[in-house]
Design a protein around this motif. Structure first.
Motif, short mmCIF file in Angstrom:
data_model
loop_
_atom_site.label_atom_id
_atom_site.label_comp_id
_atom_site.label_asym_id
_atom_site.label_seq_id
_atom_site.Cartn_x
_atom_site.Cartn_y
_atom_site.Cartn_z
N GLU A 196 -54.24 13.17 -1.85
CA GLU A 196 -52.86 12.95 -3.70
C GLU A 196 -53.21 10.69 -2.79
O GLU A 196 -52.39 10.75 -4.15
CB GLU A 196 -51.45 13.29 -3.25
CG GLU A 196 -51.09 14.52 -3.97
CD GLU A 196 -50.18 15.16 -3.46
OE1 GLU A 196 -49.22 14.27 -3.78
OE2 GLU A 196 -49.81 16.08 -3.70
N GLU A 197 -53.22 10.78 -2.08
CA GLU A 197 -53.45 8.95 -1.97
C GLU A 197 -55.22 8.63 -2.08
O GLU A 197 -55.48 9.77 -3.20
CB GLU A 197 -53.28 8.76 -0.63
CG GLU A 197 -51.75 9.60 0.37
CD GLU A 197 -51.92 9.39 1.48
OE1 GLU A 197 -53.23 8.47 2.37
OE2 GLU A 197 -51.30 9.48 2.09
N GLU A 198 -55.60 8.27 -1.68
CA GLU A 198 -56.67 6.72 -2.07
C GLU A 198 -57.73 7.98 -1.77
O GLU A 198 -57.42 9.12 -0.35
CB GLU A 198 -56.85 5.67 -1.49
CG GLU A 198 -58.25 5.89 -1.66
CD GLU A 198 -58.14 3.97 -0.18
OE1 GLU A 198 -59.21 3.62 -0.37
OE2 GLU A 198 -57.33 3.55 0.36
N PRO A 199 -58.33 8.91 -2.25
CA PRO A 199 -59.83 9.75 -2.00
C PRO A 199 -60.15 9.31 -0.19
O PRO A 199 -60.18 8.31 0.41
CB PRO A 199 -60.85 9.52 -3.29
CG PRO A 199 -60.07 8.95 -4.00
CD PRO A 199 -59.45 8.15 -3.66
N TYR A 200 -60.69 10.39 0.36
CA TYR A 200 -60.43 10.34 1.60
C TYR A 200 -62.13 9.63 1.71
O TYR A 200 -62.11 8.69 2.99
CB TYR A 200 -60.61 12.00 2.09
CG TYR A 200 -60.89 12.14 3.98
CD1 TYR A 200 -59.92 12.17 4.29
CD2 TYR A 200 -62.46 12.32 4.17
CE1 TYR A 200 -60.10 11.63 6.23
CE2 TYR A 200 -62.55 12.44 5.50
CZ TYR A 200 -61.94 11.65 6.62
OH TYR A 200 -61.91 11.73 8.02
N ASP A 209 -64.79 4.43 4.12
CA ASP A 209 -65.53 3.60 2.93
C ASP A 209 -64.32 2.56 3.90
O ASP A 209 -65.34 1.66 4.29
CB ASP A 209 -65.64 3.34 2.33
CG ASP A 209 -67.32 5.31 1.82
OD1 ASP A 209 -68.07 4.86 2.66
OD2 ASP A 209 -66.92 4.59 0.51
N SER A 210 -63.44 1.99 4.00
CA SER A 210 -62.57 0.84 3.59
C SER A 210 -62.46 0.83 5.28
O SER A 210 -62.44 -0.78 5.75
CB SER A 210 -61.60 0.72 2.88
OG SER A 210 -60.59 1.70 2.84
N TYR A 211 -62.25 1.50 6.15
CA TYR A 211 -62.12 1.55 7.60
C TYR A 211 -63.35 1.48 8.01
O TYR A 211 -63.11 0.36 9.14
CB TYR A 211 -61.10 2.81 8.32
CG TYR A 211 -59.84 2.85 7.50
CD1 TYR A 211 -59.33 2.20 8.09
CD2 TYR A 211 -59.31 4.00 7.24
CE1 TYR A 211 -57.57 2.15 7.73
CE2 TYR A 211 -58.28 4.36 6.77
CZ TYR A 211 -56.81 3.62 6.80
OH TYR A 211 -55.65 3.22 6.29
N GLN A 212 -64.10 1.31 7.39
CA GLN A 212 -65.66 1.57 7.71
C GLN A 212 -65.96 0.25 8.07
O GLN A 212 -66.67 -1.07 8.77
CB GLN A 212 -66.83 1.99 7.73
CG GLN A 212 -66.68 3.12 7.84
CD GLN A 212 -67.84 4.30 7.60
OE1 GLN A 212 -68.69 4.11 6.36
NE2 GLN A 212 -67.79 5.38 8.10
#
Length: 109
Positions: free
Chosen positions: A71-75, A80-83
């Motif tokens: 329900e949050e940001e798509p997995y 991608d953002s953490y990478q």
């Protein structure tokens, strides 16, 4: 059984476990402290004192093969953002240090 003996047994067991857990912590703290002192005395020997990290599986990347929905940001977007944020391809980094296999949890997710 006598309630007094039961209570004393529980207290004794708790003390034994507590004291047994203090020893390793003191030992690790002492070893780390001595390593820092050794590096301060001889900075050029840091690699030998701290050990050497030899990474494995550097090309491993996190994927979303089952298309996990949140329900949050798509997995996949979170991966991608953490990478990008960490510069890592995977949260768990594996390798060897001084010949021993190690898995480090970088906790980017």
């Amino acid at each position: 059984m006598n309630p007094l003996i039961s209570a004393a047994s529980v207290i004794a067991a708790g003390l034994a476990v507590g004291l047994a857990s203090i020893g390793p912590g003191v030992g690790q703290g002492t070893a780390a402290g001595q390593a820092v002192e050794g590096i301060a005395r001889q900075p050029e020997a840091e690699g030998k004192i701290r050990g050497t990290w030899d990474p494995m599986d550097e090309d491993m990347v996190s994927l979303d093969p089952i298309e996990f929905h949140s329900e949050e940001e798509p997995y996949k977007d979170r991966i991608d953002s953490y990478q990008i944020k960490t510069g890592l391809t995977e949260a768990i980094q594996t390798g060897t240090e001084m010949g021993s296999p190690i898995a480090e949890d970088k906790r980017f997710i």
